[in-house]
Design a protein around this motif. Structure first.
Motif, short mmCIF file in Angstrom:
data_model
loop_
_atom_site.label_atom_id
_atom_site.label_comp_id
_atom_site.label_asym_id
_atom_site.label_seq_id
_atom_site.Cartn_x
_atom_site.Cartn_y
_atom_site.Cartn_z
N SER A 169 0.81 -1.21 0.00
CA SER A 169 0.00 0.00 0.00
C SER A 169 0.85 1.27 0.00
O SER A 169 1.82 1.39 0.76
CB SER A 169 -0.93 0.01 1.21
OG SER A 169 -1.68 1.21 1.25
N VAL A 170 0.47 2.21 -0.87
CA VAL A 170 1.08 3.54 -0.89
C VAL A 170 0.00 4.60 -0.64
O VAL A 170 0.21 5.79 -0.90
CB VAL A 170 1.79 3.81 -2.23
CG1 VAL A 170 2.96 2.88 -2.43
CG2 VAL A 170 0.81 3.69 -3.41
N LEU A 171 -1.14 4.16 -0.11
CA LEU A 171 -2.23 5.08 0.16
C LEU A 171 -1.88 6.01 1.31
O LEU A 171 -1.23 5.60 2.27
CB LEU A 171 -3.51 4.31 0.50
CG LEU A 171 -4.11 3.43 -0.59
CD1 LEU A 171 -5.30 2.65 -0.05
CD2 LEU A 171 -4.53 4.27 -1.80
N PRO A 172 -2.30 7.26 1.23
CA PRO A 172 -2.07 8.17 2.36
C PRO A 172 -2.88 7.73 3.57
O PRO A 172 -3.89 7.03 3.44
CB PRO A 172 -2.55 9.52 1.82
CG PRO A 172 -3.50 9.18 0.72
CD PRO A 172 -3.00 7.91 0.11
N THR A 173 -2.45 8.13 4.74
CA THR A 173 -3.11 7.69 5.97
C THR A 173 -4.54 8.21 6.09
O THR A 173 -5.36 7.60 6.77
CB THR A 173 -2.30 8.18 7.18
OG1 THR A 173 -2.14 9.60 7.11
CG2 THR A 173 -0.93 7.52 7.20
N ASN A 174 -4.85 9.31 5.41
CA ASN A 174 -6.20 9.86 5.50
C ASN A 174 -7.12 9.39 4.38
O ASN A 174 -8.22 9.92 4.21
CB ASN A 174 -6.15 11.39 5.52
CG ASN A 174 -5.49 11.96 4.26
OD1 ASN A 174 -4.84 11.22 3.51
ND2 ASN A 174 -5.65 13.26 4.04
N PHE A 175 -6.68 8.40 3.61
CA PHE A 175 -7.51 7.89 2.52
C PHE A 175 -8.69 7.11 3.10
O PHE A 175 -8.54 6.31 4.01
CB PHE A 175 -6.70 6.99 1.59
CG PHE A 175 -7.51 6.36 0.50
CD1 PHE A 175 -7.85 7.08 -0.63
CD2 PHE A 175 -7.94 5.04 0.60
CE1 PHE A 175 -8.61 6.50 -1.65
CE2 PHE A 175 -8.69 4.46 -0.40
CZ PHE A 175 -9.03 5.19 -1.52
#
Length: 224
Positions: A169-175
């Motif tokens: 995962s490279v999703l931002p923490t606020n996704f």
């Protein structure tokens, strides 16, 4: 082309990867024509499903199609991931009390794949799923135009890799992922209060929805 096995990548995996590449490349010629599945209500109230656009006068809505996930327009996502989502959107079809569905969802979440989840819980949902996949088994996963029926960690992983999704995962923490929605959207019918000599209200005309046109680029050869 000759494939030479190596100690770090066995021959059977090379062959399997080559087969996946050929399968994806074979879909390149027809991906642009995929416009979705239309739910059409006839004059007699009969509901049918078709992949051909209905006439403008028909009552129709797009059940599912080749549109990218809503996450593609999320500026929080890394640019490379947004490009992958726009080219090869992922849609997961699930139902309740389905252990393989839960396992497949966990795999997508672990890899940080932005996806749209459609639930199949009604007779109309089941009919639409049958029209989309030709079967009624779940889970059902679409990656661009590639359809994967049932859960297989190996197959799902290989096709996600081929589409260019990151392995971690490279999703931002606020996704925040969008909530799952029914495959066929339903509108509640409100009963009018009974009044003497009341004139029934004329229902508003519902315009036909226009299917989303998929992007014209397809460098990796995956059909939408």
């Amino acid at each position: 082309m000759t494939i030479t096995p190596s100690p770090v990548f066995p021959m059977h995996k090379l062959v399997r990867a080559a087969v996946v590449g050929v399968a994806l490349g074979a879909l390149a010629t027809s991906w642009a024509s995929a416009q979705g599945v239309y739910r059409i209500v006839g004059p007699d109230g009969k509901v049918t499903y078709s992949d051909q656009p209905p006439p403008p006068s028909a009552r129709a809505s797009v059940v599912d199609g080749a549109s990218a996930s809503a996450a593609v327009n999320n500026p929080q996502l890394p640019q490379e991931l947004r490009q992958t989502v726009s080219r090869y959107p992922v849609t997961l079809y699930t139902t309740t009390d389905c252990a393989p569905c839960n396992t497949g969802r966990s795999l997508l979440n672990a890899r940080g794949v932005p996806y749209t989840e459609k639930t199949v819980t009604s007779a109309e949902d089941a009919a639409a799923l049958k029209r989309l996949s030709g079967e009624s088994s779940l889970p059902f996963l679409s990656i661009g135009g590639q359809q994967l029926k049932g859960f297989s960690e190996t197959d799902w992983t290989q096709y996600l890799d081929a589409a260019g999704y990151p392995k971690q995962s490279v999703l931002p923490t606020n996704f925040r992922r969008p909530a799952a929605t029914a495959l066929v959207a339903t509108q509640p019918v409100q009963a009018a209060a009974a009044r003497p000599n009341a004139v029934p209200a004329r229902p508003p005309v519902q315009p036909a929805e226009t299917p989303v046109t998929p992007p014209t680029e397809n460098p990796a050869g995956i059909r939408f």
